[in-house]
Design a protein around this motif. Structure first.
Motif, PDB file in Angstrom:
ATOM      1  N   GLU A   1     -20.889  51.903 -98.857  1.00  0.00           N
ATOM      2  CA  GLU A   1     -21.301  52.143-100.252  1.00  0.00           C
ATOM      3  C   GLU A   1     -20.774  51.021-101.114  1.00  0.00           C
ATOM      4  O   GLU A   1     -19.707  50.472-100.846  1.00  0.00           O
ATOM      5  CB  GLU A   1     -20.708  53.461-100.754  1.00  0.00           C
TER       6      GLU A   1
ATOM      7  N   THR B   1     -25.831  53.487-101.676  1.00  0.00           N
ATOM      8  CA  THR B   1     -25.570  53.626-100.233  1.00  0.00           C
ATOM      9  C   THR B   1     -26.202  52.436 -99.535  1.00  0.00           C
ATOM     10  O   THR B   1     -27.415  52.208 -99.646  1.00  0.00           O
ATOM     11  CB  THR B   1     -26.200  54.925 -99.693  1.00  0.00           C
TER      12      THR B   1
ATOM     13  N   THR C   1     -27.622  50.577 -96.579  1.00  0.00           N
ATOM     14  CA  THR C   1     -28.230  50.752 -95.258  1.00  0.00           C
ATOM     15  C   THR C   1     -29.012  49.475 -94.976  1.00  0.00           C
ATOM     16  O   THR C   1     -29.160  48.630 -95.883  1.00  0.00           O
ATOM     17  CB  THR C   1     -29.204  51.939 -95.258  1.00  0.00           C
TER      18      THR C   1
END
Lengths: 610, 315, 308
Positions: free
Chosen positions: A298, A338, A340
């Protein structure tokens, strides 16, 4: 001069040439360990091959050299002189093969797969751990790494022969016990790393860390003391803040000296990455910097940064919030995203990257850099040479205060020192200064250039038992000490030098040892995680950058050159004057969400069956 | 043609003097740079670093210690080049001087031979037989196609083709690429054949000689001078060619490629005070590769420069 | 008797045919493979892409059939492509417009055997003997040393000087180019014409312009045609000067294409670039037809038609 004379002269010139050719056939080179591109012939005779087992070691012949290997090999041969590893043979001889270009990734792989000119063990210059494990090039050495082979004092354990096999009698620790956690994590491959199609290879160690060297500004401590420049609040009077750093550079410049030199053409790929990584890890914090490689975690973008993101990628942050991939905090206007593989495009907006560009724009200035570096032919050898020789006031050479180089530089530059001078001059690493806004306010760090280069055992070795013993012997306390004593470099294993040994090191080597092994210097090292821990998409993508190289868009054109090189070639005095602001804005136009999405989609498509 | 001296009014014209002066300046500059290069190739690295243009002189540091005595070290430099000049093959292994020399000798002598003999044969057929053997006019058609059709296989396609044919990276089979009969020497040799009378051949036919005998024992020997001139010219060109071995024959690096790589070497450390990355050593390497051809040229220059013309050779 | 003679002639004709066939068949096959097939292969590559899963070049699918050509023309119309073309044209023009006439004048003066012509001839021919690579690297090292000693750094890399210094090299080595060929052509001019001119009292310049150049016009034409076909593909001396690091502002299309095939460019591997470079090569070949024909037309128009 008539025609006959001309012909005769021409023939005489040819004869002289031939004479020097014959002179070259005479002796060999004494200090062949420093021959970067030269490959001495094998010194193992046929008679030795008949009588003893031959262990072939392939050593990447770079700045570390291989003189240390000879010393360790001599001890190894002595240790096992009476042991029979093959029928009809007693003892072992170590055949050291130092190469450079031959030990490319493809070179090593094809040699091992084809069994042509392959070594048993390779000390490479690459991170091949995962790739070579997956394609069966390297051997699973977990048992050897975890086997206790050392006494309590970490020296090589005593042993006896049991049914012809060497068994340790008083061993209490293993190679694994000597490894630092970051390397244990990086080199231990698990199922997710070793799934190849439907097959899952056994987890474990398929390589060990060979070299993990520091890079940074190497300063001439003697000069700094003489000139009274160690007046700042950083370690040993070195600059503490960014302004201190530039104040120092200006002071050096005003003293009619050259603040620093570096290997220009050679430096772009190698050193700028080390510097980038150190800077980002220091500014953003280690875990945030690692996001650039792992795409897993994060990150919190403050309101100002969020505004920049929205300016360049309208609505993107809101879309992330809607998708549940970001959290907006109305109290301070920040977004917690977040990270990813799909959202990692947003990392280009980490403030540390913009700050890095601004810092480098100031550093890469004709005022601070040795003017000689602008030559297209300027190499790391020239940088080392000029740095060393500038002390002597030869010719019109101005004194050079610093050299941007790696930990190995002094060993590599031996030939430039006068005989009595080597090791006597006091060179030290200067850490980065602190920067306004960096996460840990006080931290000053140095970068790790190599991100861990690997040593591994060939999967096709015919003498695994000897390889086991070599690996364990070469990582004993005494062998690791030999490595440091010979090269001046410090490996990332748990070992110490005695006071007597430490005092034998050059002053620079002592400084490196202190930084890596002690808290004496107050300098932090950020060792990046091993490449095995990068997300696979990082390896596959061809967009460059995102934590390593930072490309940009300049004048509407994609500028696929490393930042340091770009600034170097546009130092502000020629017709193209690229400012840091231009570069940063161009960076945002280069690393767009759309481009990232396309690259990710393509990667997914290509790896659909994987 | 008689020599023209400056005593003549024609020779004293602005045009003549200007161009003559330009030539003189060019020659002086070129010879100066050549001499500088030769001198520099005998200097030490420290000499060159602090005294780039002049003759060697002692280099003293600020404490008065002599760091370099200021002497030439030709033998050391050139011996070092012979020892350390290597080129990587396709696997990255280093090929040393002697194998490179052998590769070069094969490349220049064999390839040069076929590059001259091939157009020689084709042009002979066209020059001597095209009137009687009509289909041999195809040779001229092919020549015209080669000259005027603006197609040329891209480098990529050439590499691809070489891989398909198995000639890529094989010095023994790649020679077929040089066996073209319609190359540059075609026109030169064509003019020579045209200038030779067929009467010799007719006399030989009457005596029972076949056409092979005529070609190799009667006609060809009459062009030996031309042949040698062209052959030597090819050798000189091939000796210096580094791009072809670099692209197509990676496992057979030649000296020219070795020198090119050597001059690009940036990451090799040195030994015994000598450094392969220093300019002095690189210049020594250049002279090593240039000297054999320079010698060959100096021995045969009269023949070469006196004989070679476009559209005709003086035999 | 007639029949015998006829039979004899037929036998001789047969022998000649066999002889010619034996000699030429190899060269026809060689040409068929290394020119005809090579060019067809090049054309095929222009419509292909490299498939990494099968490690082969496959024909592009119908919807992407002209992709390589599209990529080539897209590059051409970008500022970068424009820069390539301009740089190629620039180096080309130095050679053709500046060096070519000077080289002819130089050859003429040597041909007229002015003082020291013999020595000049040898020295002027030396660059061809020593090889382009040796001369370029010698030049580079010398100029760098000279500039450094005079306090000027980066003469080959600074954008304000790199073009001039490389141009100077092109000019310097262009002056003696084609010396032997030009001398040879000039030596074929009939001496009677020269003598007549001398008797008429014409100057050397007039002799050069009114006699020599017209006489060697076909040779000049062939040289110029050869020059113009390289208009798009000239590398200049860039690779030897800079290896893979030629400054952006100097790069030509020929250099870009060579680097593309040699080690790949713009993040693409060299295999990926084969199709593109083949398409580029084909396009350039077709684009140069009007240039070549135009040059030929110009020369034919101005051909003085001198014969001897």
């Amino acid at each position: 001069m008539n025609k006959k004379h001309i012909k005769l002269t021409a023939l005489l010139v040819c004869a002289a040439m031939a004479g020097s050719m014959l002179a070259a056939c005479g002796g060999g080179n004494e200090s062949s360990s420093d021959l970067g591109g030269l490959t001495p012939d094998s010194s193992i005779t046929d008679e030795q091959r008949e009588k003893h087992t031959v262990l072939s070691l392939g050593i990447f012949n770079g700045g570390v050299g291989y003189e240390w290997t000879k010393k360790v090999a001599a001890e190894f041969e002595k240790e096992f002189a009476e042991v029979s590893f093959e029928e009809g043979k007693t003892g072992v001889v170590v055949d050291i093969n130092p190469q450079k270009d031959a030990f490319s990734v493809d070179g090593m792989r094809s040699a091992i797969k084809q069994g042509i000119d392959a070594e048993d063990i390779y000390y490479s210059c690459y991170n091949v751990s995962k790739d070579f494990a997956r394609d069966g090039t390297s051997l699973n050495i977990t048992d050897w790494v975890t086997e206790d082979a050392y006494k309590a004092d970490r020296t090589f354990a005593d042993w006896e022969l049991v049914n012809g096999k060497v068994v340790y009698t008083n061993a209490t620790s293993s190679i694994q016990d000597k490894m630092y956690d970051v390397h244990k994590e990086g080199h231990y491959l698990d199922e997710s790393d070793l799934t190849v199609g439907a097959e899952v290879l056994p987890s474990g160690y398929y390589s060990l860390p060979f070299e993990d060297s520091l890079t940074g500004f190497v300063y001439d401590h003697d000069l700094f003391e003489e000139e009274g420049w160690l007046i700042y609040d950083g370690p040993n009077g070195l600059p503490k803040t960014e302004e201190d750093f530039f104040d120092l550079l200006d002071t050096i410049y005003d003293a009619n000296m050259i603040p620093f030199t570096y290997a220009a053409n050679d430096a772009y790929d190698y050193f700028s990455r080390g510097l980038t990584q150190a800077f980002l890890a220091q500014y953003e914090g280690y875990e945030n910097a690692e996001l650039d490689y792992t795409y897993d975690g994060e990150y919190v973008f403050d309101a100002d940064t969020a505004a920049i993101i929205n300016e360049n990628e309208e609505g993107a942050l809101s879309a992330l919030v809607d998708d549940g991939l970001a959290e907006f905090k109305p109290t301070d206007g920040s977004y917690k995203v977040t990270i990813t593989p799909e959202t990692a495009w947003v990392l280009i907006y980490q403030p540390g990257k913009a700050k890095y560009v601004e810092f480098m724009r100031r550093v890469i200035s004709t005022k601070y850099i040795d003017p000689a570096t602008i030559e297209g032919t300027y190499t790391f050898r020239d940088a080392q040479k000029n740095f060393v020789w500038s002390w002597e006031g030869l010719g019109n050479q101005k004194r050079i205060a610093m050299l941007y180089e790696g930990e190995w530089w002094e060993n590599e530059a031996r030939t430039f020192f006068a005989a009595a001078e080597y090791g006597q001059r006091d060179f030290r690493f200067m850490p980065l200064p602190t920067f306004e806004g960096q996460k840990n306010h006080d931290e000053q760090s140095i970068g790790n250039y190599s991100k861990g280069v690997d040593l591994f055992v060939s999967s096709k070795t015919k003498i695994p038992e000897v390889c086991r013993l070599w690996l364990q012997f070469a990582h004993s306390e005494e062998s690791l000490e030999t490595f440091t004593m010979q090269t001046g470099l410090t490996r990332f294993f748990d070992y110490d030098l005695s006071d007597a040994q430490y005092n034998q090191l050059t002053k620079f080597a002592q400084n490196v040892y202190d930084i890596k092994k002690t808290d004496k210097t107050g300098i932090v090292i950020h060792t990046a995680r091993h490449l095995t821990q990068n997300h696979e998409f990082y390896d596959a993508m061809k967009m460059g950058g995102f934590g390593s190289d930072l490309y940009s868009t300049i004048d509407g054109k994609e500028h696929k050159k490393m930042l340091v090189r770009t600034f170097f070639e546009n130092p502000g005095t020629t017709k193209v004057n690229i400012t840091s602001e231009q570069y940063i804005n161009g960076m945002y136009k280069y690393y767009t969400k759309a481009k990232w999405d396309l690259a990710y989609a393509t990667w997914q498509e290509n790896n659909a069956d994987a | 043609m008689e020599k023209l001296s400056f005593k003549s009014k024609r020779a004293r014209s602005i045009f003549a003097i200007t161009v003559w002066t330009l030539i003189l300046t060019w020659c002086v500059l070129f010879l100066y740079v050549l001499a500088w290069g030769l001198m520099t190739s005998g200097k030490s690295d420290m000499q060159f670093t602090y005294n780039k243009l002049g003759f060697p002189k002692p280099i003293t540091n600020k404490w008065g210690v002599v760091r370099d005595p200021g002497k030439f070290q030709f033998l050391e430099n050139y011996a070092f080049v012979f020892e350390s000049m290597t080129a990587p093959d396709s696997h990255g292994a280093r090929v040393s001087f002697f194998p490179m020399l052998l590769n070069t000798l094969y490349y220049t002598l064999a390839y040069g031979l076929v590059a001259v003999v091939s157009p020689m044969l084709c042009s002979y057929i066209y020059a001597k037989y095209s009137k009687r053997v009509r289909w041999t006019k195809l040779v001229w058609v092919i020549m015209l196609v080669n000259m005027y059709v603006p197609l040329s296989a891209s480098l990529a396609a050439s590499i691809n083709l070489a891989m398909q044919l198995g000639t890529y990276n094989n010095i023994f089979t790649f020679i077929w690429t040089y066996c073209g009969g319609f190359g540059g020497c075609f026109l030169i040799y064509y003019a020579i054949w045209k200038g030779l009378s067929w009467d010799y051949a007719e006399a030989a036919i009457i005596d029972g000689a076949n056409h092979f005998t005529i070609l190799f024992r009667i006609m060809f020997p009459m062009t030996l001078t031309v042949f040698w001139v062209l052959y030597i010219t090819q050798i000189i060109a091939l000796w210096s060619d580094y791009q072809t071995p670099m692209v197509y024959l990676r496992d057979y690096p030649t000296l020219a490629y070795g020198v090119f790589v050597f001059n690009s070497t940036v990451n090799a450390a040195g030994a015994n005070g000598l450094d392969p990355t220093s300019v002095t050593i690189k210049l020594a390497a250049l002279f090593i590769v240039a000297t054999p051809m320079f010698t060959l040229f100096m021995i045969f220059k009269d023949k070469m420069m006196g004989s070679l013309t476009m559209g005709g050779l003086k035999g | 008797m007639k029949r015998t003679k006829l039979k004899g002639l037929q036998t001789q004709a047969k022998q000649e045919n066999i002889f010619c066939f034996c000699i030429l068949i190899f060269f026809f096959i060689q040409w068929g493979i290394f020119w005809l097939y090579a060019n067809l292969n090049s054309i095929r590559l222009a419509f292909s892409y490299f498939n990494t899963s099968v490690d082969e070049y496959l024909l592009l699918p119908a919807n992407r059939f002209f992709e390589n050509f599209a990529d080539f023309f897209s590059l051409l119309i970008t500022p970068r492509g424009g820069e390539f073309l301009l740089n190629g044209a620039y180096f080309h023009l130095i050679t053709s417009v500046v060096c070519l006439p000077i080289s002819y004048m130089v050859a003429f003066i040597i041909y007229k055997k002015l003082p020291f012509s013999g020595i000049f001839k040898v020295v002027l021919y030396l660059p061809a003997i020593l090889s382009g690579m040796v001369v370029i690297l010698l030049y580079r090292h010398y100029i760098t040393a000279l500039a450094t000693e005079n306090g000027f750094r980066g003469i080959f890399t600074d954008p304000s000087t790199s073009r001039w210094i490389v141009s100077l090299y092109v000019l310097f080595t262009g002056i003696p180019s084609g010396l032997l060929v030009n001398l040879g052509s000039m030596s074929r001019v009939p001496s009677e014409l020269i003598e007549y001119g001398e008797l008429e009292g014409i100057s050397l310049w007039k002799e050069f312009v009114l006699i020599t150049v017209p006489m060697i016009f076909p040779v000049l034409q062939v040289q110029c045609l050869g020059l113009f076909t390289g208009f798009f593909t000239t590398q200049g001396p860039l690779f030897t000067f800079y290896n893979r690091n030629a400054p952006d502002e100097l790069q030509t299309f020929g250099y870009y294409m060579f680097m593309a095939v040699y080690e790949g460019v713009d993040g693409m591997s060299k295999q990926d670039m084969y199709g593109f470079t083949s398409a580029a090569n084909l396009s350039i070949g077709l684009m140069s037809i009007p240039i070549v024909q135009g040059t030929k037309w110009l020369f034919d128009k101005f051909d003085p038609g001198a014969e001897f």
